[in-house]
Design a protein around this motif. Structure first.
Motif, short mmCIF file in Angstrom:
data_model
loop_
_atom_site.label_atom_id
_atom_site.label_comp_id
_atom_site.label_asym_id
_atom_site.label_seq_id
_atom_site.Cartn_x
_atom_site.Cartn_y
_atom_site.Cartn_z
N GLU A 161 0.83 -1.21 0.00
CA GLU A 161 0.00 0.00 0.00
C GLU A 161 0.86 1.25 0.00
O GLU A 161 2.01 1.24 0.40
N ASP A 162 0.24 2.34 -0.45
CA ASP A 162 0.88 3.65 -0.38
C ASP A 162 0.67 4.24 1.02
O ASP A 162 -0.39 4.05 1.63
N GLY A 163 1.68 4.94 1.50
CA GLY A 163 1.66 5.46 2.87
C GLY A 163 0.50 6.39 3.19
O GLY A 163 -0.07 6.33 4.27
N ASP A 164 0.15 7.25 2.22
CA ASP A 164 -0.95 8.20 2.43
C ASP A 164 -2.26 7.48 2.73
O ASP A 164 -2.99 7.84 3.65
N SER A 185 8.72 2.00 6.08
CA SER A 185 7.76 2.79 5.29
C SER A 185 6.64 3.32 6.18
O SER A 185 6.37 2.79 7.26
N ARG A 186 5.97 4.37 5.70
CA ARG A 186 4.84 4.91 6.46
C ARG A 186 3.75 3.87 6.58
O ARG A 186 3.07 3.78 7.60
N THR A 187 3.57 3.08 5.52
CA THR A 187 2.57 2.02 5.55
C THR A 187 2.86 1.05 6.69
O THR A 187 1.98 0.75 7.51
MG MG Z 1 4.51 5.77 -1.09
#
Ligand code: MG
Ligand code: ATP
Length: 250
Positions: A161-164, A185-187
């Protein structure tokens, strides 16, 4: 597809690249997806291209979360559909989770192609083609989702997944299970449970755990209560670091 001899030491990795390139040709994968996979490969190399003890523990806790969920949903993007569509359908059947196509680079054409691939592997009622809700705090097409799926889900599996979006789903109060090889990662850091493992190893492991823990509620409860997300991520990083260090003496 390029014919890769089974005896090649990097057979699995090379076969995956072929699958992604084929997915690109079919319009399922976007070029940016190939780059994202490369980032994943690098972390998998550090991990030793194996499912670690920590990943197994995270997977058992995640399986319990899925079994306890009232409205579980599996979010599928292009890379996941190209790499392991059959395994996604198995997980959906084992856990009763719905499947929703959620794309960072969304076009109707790509959603319908991914839906078709999943259906060819036996999926039914795949959501995502006609989104009727938005994830708050996310701009543009990336916010689109289904009211009956991700929007009203209590537990969402977010592989690659993307972090946002991962952060926005957490803000909505959902429990999220990330599959992400990058523990930084932010995810990985915003999920309720992060399985630091390669997606084609992680999904079958999750299916096995759902099937086993379904019939063993006590073991399921223990798997979740013993799980500590922060400590588990730290152990994943320590594994990578130990593996890297072991090369210093070779
Ligand atoms: Mg990303
Ligand atoms: P974030 O958006 O969470 O801050 P990022 O921008 O670094 O992270 P993205 O490009 O948004 O990463 O998403 C790709 C992520 O998926 C990467 O963290 C990568 O490690 C991971 N990834 C890529 N391929 C795989 C795979 N086959 N299995 C597991 N994880 C993967």
């Amino acid at each position: 597809m390029t014919d890769i001899p089974k005896s090649h030491p990097r057979f699995t990795s090379l076969t995956q690249r072929e699958k992604l390139v084929e997915g690109l040709r079919q319009g399922i994968v976007v070029p940016q997806g190939l780059i994202a996979h490369g980032r994943g490969e690098m972390f998998d190399y550090l991990l030793g291209e194996r499912t670690t003890k920590e990943a197994r523990a995270a997977s058992r806790a995640a399986a319990t979360l899925f079994l306890k969920a009232k409205r579980p949903v599996i979010s599928v993007n292009g890379n996941v559909a190209a790499l392991c569509p059959g395994e996604i359908v198995e997980l959906s059947e084992a856990s009763g989770a719905k499947i929703e196509v959620g794309l960072f680079h969304r076009t109707d054409d790509r959603v319908s192609k991914i839906q078709k691939v999943l259906e060819e592997h036996g999926a039914k009622g795949v959501l995502g083609f006609l989104p009727d809700a938005r994830i708050p705090g996310i701009e543009s097409m990336r916010a689109l989702c289904s009211k009956d799926g991700i929007y009203s889900a209590d537990v969402v599996l977010i592989p690659l997944e993307d972090g946002d979006r991962a952060e926005a789903l957490a803000k909505m109060g959902k429990k999220t299970v990330a599959i992400d090889l990058n523990p930084m990662s932010r995810t990985a850091r915003s999920a309720t449970i992060t399985i630091v493992d390669e997606v084609t190893r992680a999904i079958p492991e999750l299916v096995r755990n759902v099937e086993v823990l379904k019939d063993d509620p006590r073991a399921a409860k223990r798997a979740l209560s013993q799980f500590d997300q922060k400590k588990n991520l730290a152990k994943a990083m320590a594994s990578m670091s130990a593996n890297l260090k072991s090369f210093l003496d070779r």
